[in-house]
Scaffold this motif. Structure first.
Motif, PDB file in Angstrom:
ATOM      1  N   TYR A  44       0.822  -1.201   0.000  1.00 60.97           N
ATOM      2  CA  TYR A  44       0.000   0.000   0.000  1.00 60.97           C
ATOM      3  C   TYR A  44       0.865   1.263   0.000  1.00 60.97           C
ATOM      4  O   TYR A  44       0.560   2.228  -0.698  1.00 60.97           O
ATOM      5  CB  TYR A  44      -0.944   0.003   1.213  1.00 60.97           C
ATOM      6  N   THR A  45       1.956   1.244   0.735  1.00 64.94           N
ATOM      7  CA  THR A  45       2.844   2.414   0.809  1.00 64.94           C
ATOM      8  C   THR A  45       3.453   2.724  -0.561  1.00 64.94           C
ATOM      9  O   THR A  45       3.536   3.898  -0.949  1.00 64.94           O
ATOM     10  CB  THR A  45       3.948   2.176   1.861  1.00 64.94           C
ATOM     11  N   LEU A  46       3.854   1.708  -1.301  1.00 66.65           N
ATOM     12  CA  LEU A  46       4.382   1.933  -2.651  1.00 66.65           C
ATOM     13  C   LEU A  46       3.308   2.533  -3.559  1.00 66.65           C
ATOM     14  O   LEU A  46       3.588   3.447  -4.348  1.00 66.65           O
ATOM     15  CB  LEU A  46       4.913   0.631  -3.245  1.00 66.65           C
ATOM     16  N   ALA A  47       2.088   2.039  -3.443  1.00 65.99           N
ATOM     17  CA  ALA A  47       0.990   2.569  -4.258  1.00 65.99           C
ATOM     18  C   ALA A  47       0.672   4.015  -3.889  1.00 65.99           C
ATOM     19  O   ALA A  47       0.409   4.844  -4.767  1.00 65.99           O
ATOM     20  CB  ALA A  47      -0.253   1.691  -4.101  1.00 65.99           C
ATOM     21  N   VAL A  48       0.725   4.348  -2.602  1.00 67.22           N
ATOM     22  CA  VAL A  48       0.437   5.719  -2.156  1.00 67.22           C
ATOM     23  C   VAL A  48       1.514   6.687  -2.658  1.00 67.22           C
ATOM     24  O   VAL A  48       1.206   7.809  -3.064  1.00 67.22           O
ATOM     25  CB  VAL A  48       0.297   5.791  -0.616  1.00 67.22           C
ATOM     26  N   ALA A  49       2.754   6.263  -2.654  1.00 75.06           N
ATOM     27  CA  ALA A  49       3.830   7.120  -3.175  1.00 75.06           C
ATOM     28  C   ALA A  49       3.594   7.406  -4.658  1.00 75.06           C
ATOM     29  O   ALA A  49       3.739   8.553  -5.119  1.00 75.06           O
ATOM     30  CB  ALA A  49       5.187   6.455  -2.966  1.00 75.06           C
ATOM     31  N   ASN A  50       3.216   6.393  -5.408  1.00 79.78           N
ATOM     32  CA  ASN A  50       2.890   6.572  -6.820  1.00 79.78           C
ATOM     33  C   ASN A  50       1.693   7.510  -6.970  1.00 79.78           C
ATOM     34  O   ASN A  50       1.675   8.388  -7.835  1.00 79.78           O
ATOM     35  CB  ASN A  50       2.589   5.208  -7.457  1.00 79.78           C
ATOM     36  N   SER A  51       0.707   7.343  -6.123  1.00 80.99           N
ATOM     37  CA  SER A  51      -0.495   8.178  -6.152  1.00 80.99           C
ATOM     38  C   SER A  51      -0.155   9.653  -5.960  1.00 80.99           C
ATOM     39  O   SER A  51      -0.645  10.513  -6.689  1.00 80.99           O
ATOM     40  CB  SER A  51      -1.457   7.722  -5.053  1.00 80.99           C
ATOM     41  N   TYR A  52       0.680   9.934  -4.975  1.00 79.36           N
ATOM     42  CA  TYR A  52       1.039  11.328  -4.710  1.00 79.36           C
ATOM     43  C   TYR A  52       1.716  11.945  -5.929  1.00 79.36           C
ATOM     44  O   TYR A  52       1.370  13.042  -6.364  1.00 79.36           O
ATOM     45  CB  TYR A  52       1.956  11.451  -3.493  1.00 79.36           C
ATOM     46  N   PHE A  53       2.670  11.232  -6.484  1.00 77.06           N
ATOM     47  CA  PHE A  53       3.425  11.744  -7.624  1.00 77.06           C
ATOM     48  C   PHE A  53       2.489  12.122  -8.780  1.00 77.06           C
ATOM     49  O   PHE A  53       2.533  13.235  -9.292  1.00 77.06           O
ATOM     50  CB  PHE A  53       4.447  10.688  -8.084  1.00 77.06           C
ATOM     51  N   TRP A  54       1.616  11.195  -9.189  1.00 74.78           N
ATOM     52  CA  TRP A  54       0.776  11.428 -10.358  1.00 74.78           C
ATOM     53  C   TRP A  54      -0.420  12.336 -10.069  1.00 74.78           C
ATOM     54  O   TRP A  54      -0.774  13.173 -10.906  1.00 74.78           O
ATOM     55  CB  TRP A  54       0.306  10.105 -10.967  1.00 74.78           C
ATOM     56  N   ASN A  55      -1.048  12.187  -8.918  1.00 74.01           N
ATOM     57  CA  ASN A  55      -2.208  13.031  -8.626  1.00 74.01           C
ATOM     58  C   ASN A  55      -1.817  14.493  -8.416  1.00 74.01           C
ATOM     59  O   ASN A  55      -2.553  15.394  -8.806  1.00 74.01           O
ATOM     60  CB  ASN A  55      -2.985  12.502  -7.415  1.00 74.01           C
ATOM     61  N   ALA A  56      -0.665  14.739  -7.843  1.00 73.02           N
ATOM     62  CA  ALA A  56      -0.208  16.121  -7.657  1.00 73.02           C
ATOM     63  C   ALA A  56       0.114  16.773  -9.003  1.00 73.02           C
ATOM     64  O   ALA A  56      -0.059  17.978  -9.173  1.00 73.02           O
ATOM     65  CB  ALA A  56       1.026  16.165  -6.754  1.00 73.02           C
ATOM     66  N   ARG A  57       0.539  15.973  -9.971  1.00 69.84           N
ATOM     67  CA  ARG A  57       0.898  16.519 -11.284  1.00 69.84           C
ATOM     68  C   ARG A  57      -0.265  16.616 -12.262  1.00 69.84           C
ATOM     69  O   ARG A  57      -0.226  17.424 -13.171  1.00 69.84           O
ATOM     70  CB  ARG A  57       2.025  15.696 -11.889  1.00 69.84           C
ATOM     71  N   PHE A  58      -1.285  15.790 -12.083  1.00 71.36           N
ATOM     72  CA  PHE A  58      -2.385  15.781 -13.044  1.00 71.36           C
ATOM     73  C   PHE A  58      -3.750  16.066 -12.416  1.00 71.36           C
ATOM     74  O   PHE A  58      -4.366  17.075 -12.712  1.00 71.36           O
ATOM     75  CB  PHE A  58      -2.431  14.444 -13.808  1.00 71.36           C
ATOM     76  N   THR A  59      -4.210  15.187 -11.570  1.00 77.56           N
ATOM     77  CA  THR A  59      -5.576  15.272 -11.060  1.00 77.56           C
ATOM     78  C   THR A  59      -5.836  16.561 -10.290  1.00 77.56           C
ATOM     79  O   THR A  59      -6.865  17.207 -10.478  1.00 77.56           O
ATOM     80  CB  THR A  59      -5.879  14.064 -10.152  1.00 77.56           C
ATOM     81  N   PHE A  60      -4.918  16.931  -9.419  1.00 81.27           N
ATOM     82  CA  PHE A  60      -5.108  18.106  -8.572  1.00 81.27           C
ATOM     83  C   PHE A  60      -4.038  19.164  -8.847  1.00 81.27           C
ATOM     84  O   PHE A  60      -3.652  19.908  -7.955  1.00 81.27           O
ATOM     85  CB  PHE A  60      -5.093  17.690  -7.090  1.00 81.27           C
ATOM     86  N   GLN A  61      -3.608  19.255 -10.097  1.00 83.83           N
ATOM     87  CA  GLN A  61      -2.502  20.158 -10.444  1.00 83.83           C
ATOM     88  C   GLN A  61      -2.802  21.624 -10.154  1.00 83.83           C
ATOM     89  O   GLN A  61      -1.903  22.399  -9.870  1.00 83.83           O
ATOM     90  CB  GLN A  61      -2.105  19.969 -11.908  1.00 83.83           C
ATOM     91  N   HIS A  62      -4.075  22.014 -10.223  1.00 81.81           N
ATOM     92  CA  HIS A  62      -4.412  23.421 -10.003  1.00 81.81           C
ATOM     93  C   HIS A  62      -4.368  23.810  -8.532  1.00 81.81           C
ATOM     94  O   HIS A  62      -4.228  24.987  -8.209  1.00 81.81           O
ATOM     95  CB  HIS A  62      -5.793  23.745 -10.585  1.00 81.81           C
ATOM     96  N   SER A  63      -4.486  22.836  -7.659  1.00 78.82           N
ATOM     97  CA  SER A  63      -4.460  23.149  -6.236  1.00 78.82           C
ATOM     98  C   SER A  63      -3.274  22.515  -5.511  1.00 78.82           C
ATOM     99  O   SER A  63      -3.041  22.803  -4.350  1.00 78.82           O
ATOM    100  CB  SER A  63      -5.771  22.717  -5.570  1.00 78.82           C
ATOM    101  N   ALA A  64      -2.508  21.675  -6.206  1.00 76.09           N
ATOM    102  CA  ALA A  64      -1.324  21.054  -5.602  1.00 76.09           C
ATOM    103  C   ALA A  64      -0.146  22.009  -5.734  1.00 76.09           C
ATOM    104  O   ALA A  64       0.305  22.295  -6.826  1.00 76.09           O
ATOM    105  CB  ALA A  64      -1.017  19.729  -6.279  1.00 76.09           C
ATOM    106  N   LYS A  65       0.314  22.499  -4.621  1.00 79.74           N
ATOM    107  CA  LYS A  65       1.413  23.458  -4.637  1.00 79.74           C
ATOM    108  C   LYS A  65       2.743  22.828  -4.235  1.00 79.74           C
ATOM    109  O   LYS A  65       3.766  23.458  -4.326  1.00 79.74           O
ATOM    110  CB  LYS A  65       1.084  24.609  -3.698  1.00 79.74           C
ATOM    111  N   GLY A  66       2.710  21.589  -3.775  1.00 82.25           N
ATOM    112  CA  GLY A  66       3.940  20.931  -3.344  1.00 82.25           C
ATOM    113  C   GLY A  66       4.484  21.514  -2.054  1.00 82.25           C
ATOM    114  O   GLY A  66       5.660  21.347  -1.747  1.00 82.25           O
ATOM    115  N   SER A  67       3.621  22.170  -1.297  1.00 86.91           N
ATOM    116  CA  SER A  67       4.062  22.785  -0.048  1.00 86.91           C
ATOM    117  C   SER A  67       4.266  21.716   1.025  1.00 86.91           C
ATOM    118  O   SER A  67       3.761  20.595   0.916  1.00 86.91           O
ATOM    119  CB  SER A  67       3.015  23.790   0.440  1.00 86.91           C
ATOM    120  N   ASN A  68       5.020  22.092   2.047  1.00 87.33           N
ATOM    121  CA  ASN A  68       5.213  21.174   3.170  1.00 87.33           C
ATOM    122  C   ASN A  68       3.876  20.825   3.816  1.00 87.33           C
ATOM    123  O   ASN A  68       3.663  19.685   4.219  1.00 87.33           O
ATOM    124  CB  ASN A  68       6.158  21.781   4.203  1.00 87.33           C
TER     125      ASN A  68
END
Length: 147
Positions: A54-78
């Motif tokens: 699950y942890t490997l899948a979540v890491a993949n999820s963060y990478f792709w969802n931050a770049r595509f699905t939620f790109q307008h609101s994903a700022k990559g902030s801490n």
């Protein structure tokens, strides 16, 4: 509700779902690989294998969802990274709970190990996927309100 808002919801869910298919492959593939290499029926090891997958899948999820699905609101902030980790931990809890409970229930009915593990994993992925989408959309990558 504006036309843009109506489109964004279903489109986001579709994008999240497509990424979710890749995550599912990583998740169930990793679990099955670990079971193939280090077979065990011991509940502690099954929980560890499920957590790793699950942890490997979540890491993949963060990478792709931050770049595509939620790109307008994903700022990559801490703040977003920390919130993503928190939602990941909550989703992991949902995933592990569903995996272990459904595995135990099916075991009592005599379902063979490999089938039992994969059905339990499928149920766990489905429920944690839904929980994760709503936490990410409304908690992690929530668009700031305009004043």
């Amino acid at each position: 509700m504006t036309q843009e808002k109506r489109k964004k919801g279903p489109l986001q869910f579709l994008q999240f779902s497509a990424i979710g298919v890749a995550n599912a492959g990583i998740d169930i593939g990793t679990l099955n690989l670990l079971l193939l290499l280090f077979h065990s029926d011991e509940k502690g090891l099954l929980l560890l294998y499920n957590t790793i997958a699950y942890t490997l899948a979540v890491a993949n999820s963060y990478f792709w969802n931050a770049r595509f699905t939620f790109q307008h609101s994903a700022k990559g902030s801490n703040r977003q990274r920390i919130l993503f980790i928190v939602q990941g931990i909550v989703s992991l809890g949902v995933n592990n709970l569903v995996f272990m409970v459904s595995n135990t229930l099916m075991e009592s009915f005599g379902v063979p190990n490999w089938l039992r593990y994969n059905i339990a994993k499928g149920l766990a992925m489905l429920l944690s996927f839904v929980a994760s989408f709503f936490m990410i959309k409304y908690f992690v990558f929530k668009k700031p309100k305009k004043d």
